[in-house]
Design an enzyme around this catalytic site. Structure first.
Site, PDB file in Angstrom:
ATOM      1  N   HIS A  79       0.835  -1.207   0.000  1.00 57.93           N
ATOM      2  CA  HIS A  79       0.000   0.000   0.000  1.00 57.93           C
ATOM      3  C   HIS A  79       0.865   1.250   0.000  1.00 57.93           C
ATOM      4  O   HIS A  79       1.997   1.238   0.472  1.00 57.93           O
ATOM      5  CB  HIS A  79      -0.938   0.002   1.204  1.00 57.93           C
ATOM      6  CG  HIS A  79      -1.958  -1.088   1.134  1.00 57.93           C
ATOM      7  ND1 HIS A  79      -3.122  -0.961   0.413  1.00 57.93           N
ATOM      8  CD2 HIS A  79      -1.966  -2.343   1.652  1.00 57.93           C
ATOM      9  CE1 HIS A  79      -3.815  -2.090   0.515  1.00 57.93           C
ATOM     10  NE2 HIS A  79      -3.132  -2.948   1.252  1.00 57.93           N
ATOM     11  N   GLU A 110      -8.927 -12.216   4.985  1.00 55.90           N
ATOM     12  CA  GLU A 110      -7.935 -11.773   5.983  1.00 55.90           C
ATOM     13  C   GLU A 110      -8.633 -11.692   7.345  1.00 55.90           C
ATOM     14  O   GLU A 110      -8.379 -12.487   8.222  1.00 55.90           O
ATOM     15  CB  GLU A 110      -7.361 -10.397   5.589  1.00 55.90           C
ATOM     16  CG  GLU A 110      -6.380  -9.836   6.599  1.00 55.90           C
ATOM     17  CD  GLU A 110      -6.093  -8.344   6.382  1.00 55.90           C
ATOM     18  OE1 GLU A 110      -6.879  -7.655   5.710  1.00 55.90           O
ATOM     19  OE2 GLU A 110      -5.078  -7.863   6.927  1.00 55.90           O
ATOM     20  N   ASP A 115       2.594  -5.564   2.495  1.00 61.99           N
ATOM     21  CA  ASP A 115       1.363  -4.873   2.888  1.00 61.99           C
ATOM     22  C   ASP A 115       1.655  -3.431   3.324  1.00 61.99           C
ATOM     23  O   ASP A 115       1.530  -2.522   2.514  1.00 61.99           O
ATOM     24  CB  ASP A 115       0.643  -5.675   3.982  1.00 61.99           C
ATOM     25  CG  ASP A 115      -0.872  -5.468   3.984  1.00 61.99           C
ATOM     26  OD1 ASP A 115      -1.361  -4.758   3.089  1.00 61.99           O
ATOM     27  OD2 ASP A 115      -1.559  -6.013   4.866  1.00 61.99           O
TER      28      ASP A 115
HETATM   29 ZN   LIG Z   1      -3.542  -4.846   2.007  1.00 65.34          ZN
END
Ligand SMILES: [Zn+2]
Length: 339
Positions: free
Chosen positions: A18, A203, A281
Site C-alpha cells: 500500500h 484476511e 502490505d
Molecule cells: Zn492490504
C-alpha cells in the site's frame, strides 16, 4: 555447512504494497517535522505498533495510524519521494517488479483533486521506475467503507489511466463491512477496461469472503486470501483456477490474524497448489519489507531454497508484468538456485 542463499538476491514480484504503508519510518518523521504534525507515539517509538485488528477497535486504531501517516503527504514532492524510496527499498530486497496499491481519493484533497492526484502518482511511479530500473505499475483500490458509487467512479478513472500504468483494481479496508457484491458493478467496469481484479478478502473474515471475491468480483488475484486455508474445496478451486493469493505473513501476525509467524498457513496453501505472491502490505506499520516475508517462509515454515524459488516464480506469474519481463525474472530465479 550448507551454503545459505541470500533472499534479497532472489528475484521476485511484489504485488501487495500500500502507498502510505510503504513509507520509510525515517521519512515519516521528517515529513511530520516539515509540516508540524504531531504523530501518535505508536508511529515514533521506532518499534512496530501493537495492533489487534481482529476486533473492530483494533482495526480502527490501525486505520487511525495509517491516516496520521497519510496526513504527512501533502505535496507532489512528498509523493515522488515516497514512491522513489519504496522502489529503492524493493530493489534492495530483490524485487524485479512492483505493483503499488493506492486509493487516490485519500490524497486528492491536498493534491488538487482526483485527476491531479492520479497523475502525480503515475508520474512519480514513472520517474521512480526510470531512476531505479524497477518495473512498476499501479493498482487503484476502492475503499469498501465508502459508497459503491464512489467505487464505480474510481473504476472508470482507473480504466482511463490503463495506458499510463494502472494495471489493476482493488478493494480494501474492513472486510466485515459491506458485501463484496455491492462492488460488482465497479469491478465489471474495471474488468471490461482491461484491468485485473485484485480485491482484499480472506484476511479478517473467513473463506466465505474469498468465495465472494471469486463469485461476485471475478478476482484473478486475492489480497491476502489466507483464510481460504480453512476450506479444502476453496483451496482446490483457487489452485484449479490458479488464483494468486497475495499473502502477507508479517502483516497477518501484526494484525492478529494469526498469533505467530508459524501459524500463517503458508504450507497449507503451497501444498494445495494455490499460487502465492508474498507481500509486505504496510511495512511502515508492520516493521518488515519484502525479503523478510520470504525469510518467514524459510525460518518458520522450513521452505527449502527450491520451494522459495517456486514462491518467487508464483509471484512473477501472478503479476501484470509483460511476458519479456516475466521471462527475465524467471531466468534470474533459476540463476539464484543454480548459481
Ligand atoms: Zn492490504
Amino acid at each position: 555447512m550448507e551454503h545459505v542463499r541470500d533472499l534479497t538476491l532472489l528475484p521476485k514480484a511484489h504485488l501487495h504494497l500500500h502507498f502510505t504503508g510503504s513509507m520509510r519510518p525515517s521519512t515519516l518523521l521528517e515529513l511530520a517535522d516539515k509540516y508540524g504534525v504531531r504523530l501518535p507515539d505508536a508511529l515514533t517509538s521506532g518499534e512496530p505498533p501493537k495492533l489487534r485488528a481482529t476486533d473492530e477497535r483494533g482495526w480502527f486504531r490501525f486505520q487511525r495510524l495509517y491516516d496520521a501517516a497519510r496526513s504527512c503527504l501533502r505535496e507532489p514532492d512528498d509523493i515522488r519521494r515516497l514512491v522513489r524510496e519504496a522502489a529503492e527499498e524493493d530493489v534492495r530486497d530483490g524485487a524485479g517488479w512492483l505493483e503499488i496499491q493506492v486509493d487516490p481519493t485519500s490524497y486528492a484533497p491536498l493534491l488538487g483533486g482526483m485527476i491531479p492526484a492520479v497523475e502525480i502518482i503515475l508520474d512519480a511511479v514513472d520517474a521512480a521506475s526510470r531512476d531505479t530500473g524497477l518495473g512498476m505499475r499501479v493498482i487503484i483500490a476502492a475503499n469498501r467503507m465508502k459508497h459503491p458509487l464512489d467505487a464505480r467512479t474510481l473504476a472508470r478513472l482507473a480504466v482511463r489511466y490503463a495506458d499510463r500504468g494502472v494495471v489493476g483494481f482493488g478493494l480494501s479496508n474492513d472486510e466485515r463491512r459491506g458485501m463484496a457484491r455491492d462492488f460488482d458493478r465497479a469491478f465489471a467496469i474495471a474488468r471490461e477496461g482491461g484491468l485485473l481484479a485484485a480485491p482484499h478478502g480472506g484476511e479478517l473474515t473467513g473463506p466465505a469472503s474469498v468465495r465472494d471475491c471469486l463469485d461476485d468480483l471475478h478476482a484473478v488475484r486475492v489480497g491476502h486470501g489466507v483464510r481460504a486455508a480453512e476450506d479444502p474445496r476453496l483451496l482446490k478451486r483457487l489452485a484449479d483456477r490458479q488464483i494468486t493469493c497475495e499473502v502477507c505473513p508479517a502483516s497477518n501476525v501484526a494484525l492478529g490474524v494469526y498469533e505467530r509467524p508459524e501459524d500463517v498457513p503458508l504450507r497449507t496453501l503451497f501444498e494445495a497448489g494455490v499460487p502465492m505472491a508474498l507481500g509486505a502490505d504496510d511495512p511502515l506499520l508492520f516493521g518488515s519489507r519484502l525479503a523478510a516475508q520470504y525469510e518467514i517462509a524459510r525460518r518458520h515454515h522450513a521452505f527449502t531454497d527450491e520451494e522459495l524459488a517456486e514462491l518467487a516464480r508464483q509471484s512473477v506469474r501472478g503479476s501484470a508484468a509483460p511476458k519479456e519481463v516475466q521471462a527475465k525474472l524467471l531466468d534470474g530465479i533459476d540463476h539464484w538456485l543454480t548459481g
